[in-house]
Design an enzyme around this catalytic site. Sequence first.
Site, mmCIF file in Angstrom:
data_model
loop_
_atom_site.group_PDB
_atom_site.id
_atom_site.type_symbol
_atom_site.label_atom_id
_atom_site.label_comp_id
_atom_site.label_asym_id
_atom_site.label_seq_id
_atom_site.Cartn_x
_atom_site.Cartn_y
_atom_site.Cartn_z
ATOM 1 N N ASP A 202 -4.095 8.489 -0.998
ATOM 2 C CA ASP A 202 -5.346 7.752 -1.170
ATOM 3 C C ASP A 202 -5.843 8.058 -2.571
ATOM 4 O OD1 ASP A 202 -7.219 5.994 -0.296
ATOM 5 O OD2 ASP A 202 -8.190 7.342 1.131
ATOM 6 N N GLU B 33 -11.429 5.576 -5.569
ATOM 7 C CA GLU B 33 -11.865 4.188 -5.432
ATOM 8 C C GLU B 33 -12.507 3.687 -6.722
ATOM 9 O OE1 GLU B 33 -11.610 2.132 -2.600
ATOM 10 O OE2 GLU B 33 -10.250 3.735 -1.944
ATOM 11 N N ARG C 205 -1.451 -5.647 4.244
ATOM 12 C CA ARG C 205 -0.634 -4.982 3.226
ATOM 13 C C ARG C 205 0.542 -4.282 3.919
ATOM 14 N NH1 ARG C 205 -5.187 -1.289 0.527
ATOM 15 N NH2 ARG C 205 -5.270 -0.730 2.729
ATOM 16 N N ARG D 56 0.864 -1.189 0.000
ATOM 17 C CA ARG D 56 0.000 0.000 0.000
ATOM 18 C C ARG D 56 0.895 1.232 0.000
ATOM 19 N NH1 ARG D 56 -2.902 4.185 0.448
ATOM 20 N NH2 ARG D 56 -5.028 4.184 1.251
#
Length: 294
Positions: free
Chosen positions: A140, A143, A183, A135
């Site tokens: 971020d 999505e 992760r 990750r």
Amino acid sequence: MLQMAADRDRQRCSGVTAANAKANATSPTQTTSLKDSIRAYLYQPQNWIAPILAAGVGIGLWSFYQNYLRRFPGSEHIAPSFFRRRSLLGKVTSVGDGDGFHLFHTPGGRLAGWGWLRHVPTDRKVLKGRTISVRLAGIDAPEGAYFGRPAQPYAAEALAYLESLILNRRVRAYIYRRDQYDRVVATVYVRTPPFFFPRKDVSLEMLKRGLATTYEGKFGAEFGGAKLERLYKETEAEARRQGKGMWSIEKPRLSKGFFNNALGRKNGPARGVVETPMEYKKRMRAEEKKGNAR
């Protein structure tokens, strides 16, 4: 005849008794001699330094192998002592979304034969259970569509760019910790052609293009230090100011009227609203919770 046989038996028994007595008489001398020999051997430095050096070299080689040449087939095999102290060199075998990928660990790199003596598998079935899920730290990405949820704007663009940047390339990951999904959270660097220098911070490249936001979670946020956190947030702000990637949704739009377009008038404060990945996840969870309550 019987007398002669008895005499022979007596001579034989006396011979055995004499031999045992002789052996017993010489045993202390032999034992003392053996101890003296061992003591004399150990008194010579050249006789015990070499074994000690050999043992030390063996232990050193084992330690070097454990720390630098041992391959980790998955995140669960990484010892806690490695986090924040070591990095992983490997090849990216797949990219799952805009901020995560799978890494095949190749310790030692080309010096250890990877790429010319040892090869990274390409078959998905062979790779199953042999890669580390990574990750990207500090960011971020939008999505994608999964579990019935709709995709966010620019999720496909983020995935496509990350694939073009790291897929099938060697990267170095500076690992920090394991997250709740097993992760490995890491700052990742890649060298790209034609010059391969300087290396690129993958998280930073995503932010530059407006294809990710800085991580907004209050818990579990990992940037790799205050310096990187500050750099990431400054880069995000600049990409937003320039309207890159997902931030282009916020740019003022011209009115559709011909007169206003001819004059270059902008449609006031009308702007699109960018929903960050964190806001999107919170909204999806709230909607799912509301739907389950019905």
